[in-house]
Design a protein around this motif. Structure first.
Motif, PDB file in Angstrom:
ATOM      1  N   ARG A  63      21.610 -17.825 -42.216  1.00  0.00           N
ATOM      2  CA  ARG A  63      20.343 -17.103 -42.142  1.00  0.00           C
ATOM      3  C   ARG A  63      19.382 -17.492 -43.268  1.00  0.00           C
ATOM      4  N   LEU A  64      19.916 -17.661 -44.486  1.00  0.00           N
ATOM      5  CA  LEU A  64      19.065 -18.007 -45.618  1.00  0.00           C
ATOM      6  C   LEU A  64      18.422 -19.375 -45.429  1.00  0.00           C
ATOM      7  N   PHE A  65      19.202 -20.323 -44.927  1.00  0.00           N
ATOM      8  CA  PHE A  65      18.673 -21.663 -44.649  1.00  0.00           C
ATOM      9  C   PHE A  65      17.553 -21.590 -43.627  1.00  0.00           C
ATOM     10  N   LEU A  66      17.802 -20.876 -42.528  1.00  0.00           N
ATOM     11  CA  LEU A  66      16.800 -20.755 -41.466  1.00  0.00           C
ATOM     12  C   LEU A  66      15.562 -20.012 -41.943  1.00  0.00           C
ATOM     13  N   ARG A  67      15.753 -19.060 -42.853  1.00  0.00           N
ATOM     14  CA  ARG A  67      14.620 -18.322 -43.398  1.00  0.00           C
ATOM     15  C   ARG A  67      13.704 -19.241 -44.209  1.00  0.00           C
ATOM     16  N   TRP A  68      14.324 -20.137 -45.005  1.00  0.00           N
ATOM     17  CA  TRP A  68      13.517 -21.071 -45.787  1.00  0.00           C
ATOM     18  C   TRP A  68      12.782 -22.054 -44.888  1.00  0.00           C
ATOM     19  N   VAL A  69      13.435 -22.490 -43.829  1.00  0.00           N
ATOM     20  CA  VAL A  69      12.773 -23.393 -42.880  1.00  0.00           C
ATOM     21  C   VAL A  69      11.585 -22.683 -42.237  1.00  0.00           C
ATOM     22  N   TYR A  70      11.808 -21.440 -41.815  1.00  0.00           N
ATOM     23  CA  TYR A  70      10.744 -20.673 -41.167  1.00  0.00           C
ATOM     24  C   TYR A  70       9.572 -20.436 -42.119  1.00  0.00           C
ATOM     25  N   LYS A  71       9.891 -20.021 -43.353  1.00  0.00           N
ATOM     26  CA  LYS A  71       8.833 -19.733 -44.322  1.00  0.00           C
ATOM     27  C   LYS A  71       8.042 -20.993 -44.663  1.00  0.00           C
ATOM     28  N   GLY A  72       8.752 -22.085 -44.888  1.00  0.00           N
ATOM     29  CA  GLY A  72       8.082 -23.339 -45.214  1.00  0.00           C
ATOM     30  C   GLY A  72       7.197 -23.810 -44.078  1.00  0.00           C
ATOM     31  N   MET A  76       3.105 -24.221 -43.999  1.00  0.00           N
ATOM     32  CA  MET A  76       2.517 -25.515 -43.638  1.00  0.00           C
ATOM     33  C   MET A  76       1.475 -25.348 -42.532  1.00  0.00           C
ATOM     34  N   VAL A  77       1.816 -24.573 -41.509  1.00  0.00           N
ATOM     35  CA  VAL A  77       0.883 -24.336 -40.400  1.00  0.00           C
ATOM     36  C   VAL A  77      -0.351 -23.601 -40.902  1.00  0.00           C
ATOM     37  N   PHE A  78      -0.141 -22.605 -41.765  1.00  0.00           N
ATOM     38  CA  PHE A  78      -1.252 -21.840 -42.329  1.00  0.00           C
ATOM     39  C   PHE A  78      -2.179 -22.763 -43.131  1.00  0.00           C
ATOM     40  N   THR A  79      -1.601 -23.646 -43.927  1.00  0.00           N
ATOM     41  CA  THR A  79      -2.394 -24.589 -44.725  1.00  0.00           C
ATOM     42  C   THR A  79      -3.204 -25.513 -43.836  1.00  0.00           C
ATOM     43  N   GLN A  80      -2.581 -26.018 -42.778  1.00  0.00           N
ATOM     44  CA  GLN A  80      -3.279 -26.893 -41.841  1.00  0.00           C
ATOM     45  C   GLN A  80      -4.437 -26.160 -41.170  1.00  0.00           C
ATOM     46  N   ALA A  81      -4.199 -24.894 -40.791  1.00  0.00           N
ATOM     47  CA  ALA A  81      -5.237 -24.105 -40.114  1.00  0.00           C
ATOM     48  C   ALA A  81      -6.421 -23.832 -41.045  1.00  0.00           C
ATOM     49  N   ILE A  82      -6.132 -23.400 -42.266  1.00  0.00           N
ATOM     50  CA  ILE A  82      -7.195 -23.134 -43.241  1.00  0.00           C
ATOM     51  C   ILE A  82      -7.946 -24.416 -43.569  1.00  0.00           C
ATOM     52  N   GLY A  83      -7.200 -25.504 -43.713  1.00  0.00           N
ATOM     53  CA  GLY A  83      -7.830 -26.792 -44.004  1.00  0.00           C
ATOM     54  C   GLY A  83      -8.784 -27.221 -42.907  1.00  0.00           C
TER      55      GLY A  83
END
Length: 203
Positions: A63-72, A76-83
């Motif tokens: 779960r911790l691994f998947l959480r980091w993947v999801y958060k990252g 990334m998507v948020f940064t692309q959208a704002i950019g």
């Protein structure tokens, strides 16, 4: 202080030499596009074979691994959208444009690129400069190289920030597997978005 895998340093040297040869040579020549990324991937796997043998594959289900993947991936998507909102509609990098000419480039962008780039920019550059100076220096230097190497100066700030995000996830998750998976996902989304734009589904 961990000693860097000399094989990874060799891969990084090849990667940057290839970049210095220029995008026109790398992305317009069929043989370079077809075999170059594949060769780098195979060399990376070869030099990382000992780590692969020791890697705990059950980690991918934790779960911790998947959480980091999801958060990252989320950041990334948020940064692309704002950019995109700030800088306007994105222009494609040379590598992304190549996928329209060579189908094999799609596979390289989803698999070869993420694996090799995470080794070069996180495993090698981030760790090297972190060991020489500190974590901030490692993050800034590796992210700057990561942004420059994508050969799209209009999107330089976005690539730089995404590089910083990947460094942060790598540091906190303590495994490059998280950043490789995030990188694969974000490249896949970029390819799908590019396909939708080309087909004009929403226009």
């Amino acid at each position: 202080m961990k000693t860097l895998n000399l094989g990874y340093l060799f891969i990084s040297a090849i990667y940057f030499i290839a970049f210095l040869l220029g995008p026109q040579l790398l992305y317009s020549q069929k043989y370079f596009v077809t075999y170059g990324p594949l060769a780098l991937l195979l060399i990376t796997i070869y030099f990382g074979r000992d780590e692969l043998k020791l890697f705990n594959w059950s980690l991918l289900k934790e779960r911790l691994f998947l959480r980091w993947v999801y958060k990252g991936f989320q950041y990334m998507v948020f940064t692309q959208a704002i950019g995109t909102l700030i800088l306007g509609p994105f222009t494609h990098s040379q590598a992304e444009q190549t996928t329209a000419l060579y189908s094999i480039a799609i596979l390289h962008m989803i698999i070869s690129g993420p694996v090799v780039e995470e080794v070069v920019f996180r495993k090698v550059l981030y760790n090297k400069f972190k060991n020489i100076s500190n974590e901030l220096t490692g993050t800034v230097v590796s992210s700057m190289f990561y942004a420059v190497i994508h050969d799209n100066m209009e999107r330089f700030p976005i690539y730089f920030i995404t590089g910083c995000i990947l460094c942060s996830v790598y540091k906190k998750s303590n495994t490059i597997a998280t950043t490789i998976l995030i990188h694969i996902l974000i490249n896949a989304v970029a390819l799908i978005a590019n396909f939708i734009r080309q087909k004009g589904f929403f226009y």
